[in-house]
Scaffold this motif. Structure first.
Motif: not given
Length: 280
Positions: A94-104, A129-132
Motif C-alpha cells: 500500500q505504500f507509495v510515499g518516501a516517508t510516512v507523512q508523504d504516504d498519508v 493512530v499514535q504514529m506522529e
C-alpha cells in the motif's frame, strides 16, 4: 439509525469458475452508521467477495447493493468510494510515499485537498493512530504493526464514513495485531466511523458490535459475538478456531472447573480463575 450498507438478495458467481456454485448467494445484510461489524469464515466462504461487492470491485449479478443511501452502480461508484477507506492484508503493498507523512498525504493530494488542510489532516490522522513521531520515517523501516497503523492513517485522513479492513491483521505478529486492534478501538471512541472488519482472527471479531459468519457463500450466523461463538461445536465444524481463552476454558471445564460457556477474552479468564482461587 442510518443504514451505511444495505445488501438485498445479492448473488455473485465468478465467470471463470468451473463450478456453478455462487461465491455469494442470496445475501441480505444491513449495517448501521457507527457499527463495528466483523465478517468471519474459512477460505472460500464468501467474505472477500462480499468486500469486493461492497467497494465496487464487483457488481452483483442478482440483488442490489446500496451504500450511504445510493445504489451502487457505475454512475455512483466514485461518489461512494469517496466516502470509504480501505486497509488491505499486506501493508507493504500500500505504500507509495518516501516517508510516512508523504504516504498519508498521497490520496489527499490526488483528491485536490488544499495544502494547509492536507497538512492538518495528515497530522491529525497520524496522531489518532499514535504514529506522529514517525512522520519523517521511511515506511520500510517500520514494524508490521506500525506499517498497518500508517495505512489506517492514510484511510482515515480521507475522513470516510466507512472503513473496511480486509484481513488487515492476518500477516502481523501478535504484537502487531494488538497495535492495530487498539487503534481501531481508539478510532471508535473518537468518531462515529463505521468499521467493517473481514478477518480470520476471532479475538479481533470478539470486539465487534456484531459478527457475521459466512459459509459456502451464504450467511450462516449473525449476532452478538458471545452468542455466535458460544456455539462452540458449530463454529469449529466450520473450520474456525475459537479465541484462545475460550479453548482454555473448555479444557478446564473437562477437568471439573466451572466456567461459563460465554467466556471469550483472556482478561475474563484470568479474572474468573483468580476469583475461584481466592474463594478456596
Amino acid at each position: 439509525m442510518t443504514a451505511i450498507i444495505d445488501l438485498r438478495d445479492v448473488t455473485y458467481t465468478y465467470p471463470a469458475e468451473e463450478e456453478t456454485r455462487p461465491a455469494v448467494a442470496n445475501l441480505t445484510l444491513t449495517i448501521e452508521q457507527g457499527e463495528w461489524i466483523a465478517i468471519v469464515g474459512h477460505n472460500g466462504s464468501g467474505k472477500s467477495t462480499m468486500a469486493k461487492l461492497i467497494n465496487g470491485l464487483l457488481f452483483p449479478q442478482q440483488g442490489t447493493v446500496e451504500l450511504f443511501g445510493l445504489p451502487l452502480n457505475e454512475q455512483t461508484l466514485w461518489e461512494i468510494r469517496s466516502n470509504l477507506g480501505m486497509v488491505f492484508q499486506n501493508p507493504d503493498n500500500q505504500f507509495v510515499g518516501a516517508t510516512v507523512q508523504d504516504d498519508v498525504a498521497f490520496a489527499l493530494e490526488n483528491n485536490g485537498i488544499p495544502y494547509q488542510e492536507m497538512v492538518e489532516r495528515v497530522t491529525s490522522a497520524l496522531k489518532q493512530v499514535q504514529m506522529e513521531e514517525f512522520v519523517n520515517q521511511e515506511p520500510h523501516h517500520l514494524s508490521g504493526g506500525q506499517k498497518q497503523r500508517v495505512a489506517i492513517a492514510g484511510a482515515i485522513a480521507l475522513r470516510p464514513k466507512l472503513l473496511i479492513l480486509d484481513e488487515a491483521t492476518s500477516m502481523l505478529d501478535p504484537q502487531g495485531r494488538r497495535e492495530v486492534i487498539q487503534t481501531i478501538r481508539a478510532l471508535r471512541d473518537l468518531s462515529d466511523v463505521t468499521v467493517l472488519s473481514i478477518t480470520h482472527d476471532l479475538e479481533e471479531a470478539m470486539l465487534a458490535d456484531r459478527v457475521i459468519v459466512m459459509n459456502g457463500g451464504e450467511k450462516y450466523a449473525e449476532g452478538n459475538p458471545r452468542d455466535v461463538f458460544g456455539n462452540r461445536d458449530e463454529i469449529t465444524a466450520l473450520g474456525l478456531d475459537l479465541p484462545f481463552a475460550a479453548n482454555v476454558a473448555a479444557l478446564l471445564r473437562t477437568q471439573g472447573v466451572e466456567l461459563p460457556s460465554t467466556l471469550m477474552s483472556e482478561q475474563e479468564l484470568v479474572d474468573l480463575l483468580w476469583t475461584l482461587h481466592s474463594n478456596k
